[in-house]
Design a protein around this motif. Structure first.
Motif, mmCIF file in Angstrom:
data_model
loop_
_atom_site.group_PDB
_atom_site.id
_atom_site.type_symbol
_atom_site.label_atom_id
_atom_site.label_comp_id
_atom_site.label_asym_id
_atom_site.label_seq_id
_atom_site.Cartn_x
_atom_site.Cartn_y
_atom_site.Cartn_z
ATOM 1 N N LEU A 18 1.044 -1.227 -0.009
ATOM 2 C CA LEU A 18 0.013 0.534 0.063
ATOM 3 C C LEU A 18 0.537 1.273 -0.090
ATOM 4 N N TYR A 72 0.822 4.213 -3.187
ATOM 5 C CA TYR A 72 0.321 5.114 -2.807
ATOM 6 C C TYR A 72 1.257 6.493 -2.391
ATOM 7 N N ASP A 131 -1.520 7.858 4.292
ATOM 8 C CA ASP A 131 -2.478 7.384 4.144
ATOM 9 C C ASP A 131 -2.501 5.626 4.729
ATOM 10 N N ARG A 171 -3.909 5.526 7.468
ATOM 11 C CA ARG A 171 -5.175 6.047 7.657
ATOM 12 C C ARG A 171 -5.830 4.445 7.556
ATOM 13 N N GLU A 172 -5.560 3.870 6.694
ATOM 14 C CA GLU A 172 -6.236 2.780 5.676
ATOM 15 C C GLU A 172 -5.954 1.549 6.712
ATOM 16 N N LEU A 173 -4.559 0.990 7.145
ATOM 17 C CA LEU A 173 -4.847 0.120 8.189
ATOM 18 C C LEU A 173 -5.337 0.347 9.748
ATOM 19 N N LYS A 205 -15.504 -1.135 12.025
ATOM 20 C CA LYS A 205 -14.516 -1.603 10.740
ATOM 21 C C LYS A 205 -13.354 -0.025 11.358
ATOM 22 N N GLY A 247 -10.473 2.900 9.186
ATOM 23 C CA GLY A 247 -10.590 3.205 8.122
ATOM 24 C C GLY A 247 -11.393 4.217 7.422
ATOM 25 N N PRO A 248 -11.079 3.936 6.212
ATOM 26 C CA PRO A 248 -11.889 5.025 5.376
ATOM 27 C C PRO A 248 -13.129 4.092 5.674
#
Length: 177
Positions: A15, A19, A25, A28-30, A113, A115-116
């Protein structure tokens, strides 16, 4: 046993590459790791690709035993599925590490969940909440996100559009308009 599995480190490194080396980023996602750890994992991943020899980083040391990890996950599953409660009661580890243990030892059992959150999921949650009859926690549980995501989205939508909040007929007794 490493704090993060080889697969988790590989995913983070991929990632990071995808990215364009944006650590923020990826994190933030993981929800993990730190910037420094991510850069180190990326270097290891590039070295593995170049040489074909897997990195042995983290394999020789584990701060927690398998029994401690299982006990923490079991506590999480049997005591309300709250990361903070499990950490407070067990005395270890961090939210990120506990979440990784749950995902590894009990896949699919973590209710919230990280992340985003997709815009369409947010919009559906807001519409459900504004329609009434349910709390933000109930809506959040239905769509699998944190309640704060729903509340924050309702607040930001109301601020942008000038609608939302309580109407004059739902004000509590004694409140002035």
């Amino acid at each position: 046993m490493a704090r993060y599995s080889r697969e988790q480190r590989r995913r983070a490194a991929e990632l990071y590459e995808r990215y364009e080396h944006s650590a923020a980023d990826v994190i933030r996602e993981l929800g993990y790791p730190s910037k420094e750890a991510l850069r180190m994992w990326h270097r290891d991943w590039l070295e593995e690709r170049r040489t074909g020899i897997p990195s042995s980083r983290g394999e020789h040391y584990s701060r927690y035993t398998d029994g401690q990890r299982r006990a923490a996950v079991e506590h999480y599953l049997t005591h309300g599925r709250r990361l903070s409660r499990t950490i407070r009661q067990m005395g270890y580890p961090s939210r990120e590490v506990l979440a990784a243990w749950i995902d590894e030892l009990a896949p699919g059992e973590r209710a919230v969940k990280r992340g985003p959150v997709a815009d369409e999921v947010r919009r559906m949650a807001v519409a459900r909440l504004v329609a009434g009859g349910v709390t933000s926690r109930q809506v959040a549980a239905e769509v699998g996100v944190e309640a704060s995501v729903v509340r924050n989205r309702v607040a930001s939508t109301a601020a942008r559009t000038g609608i939302g909040g309580r109407s004059s007929d739902t004000r509590q007794a004694g409140e002035e308009e």
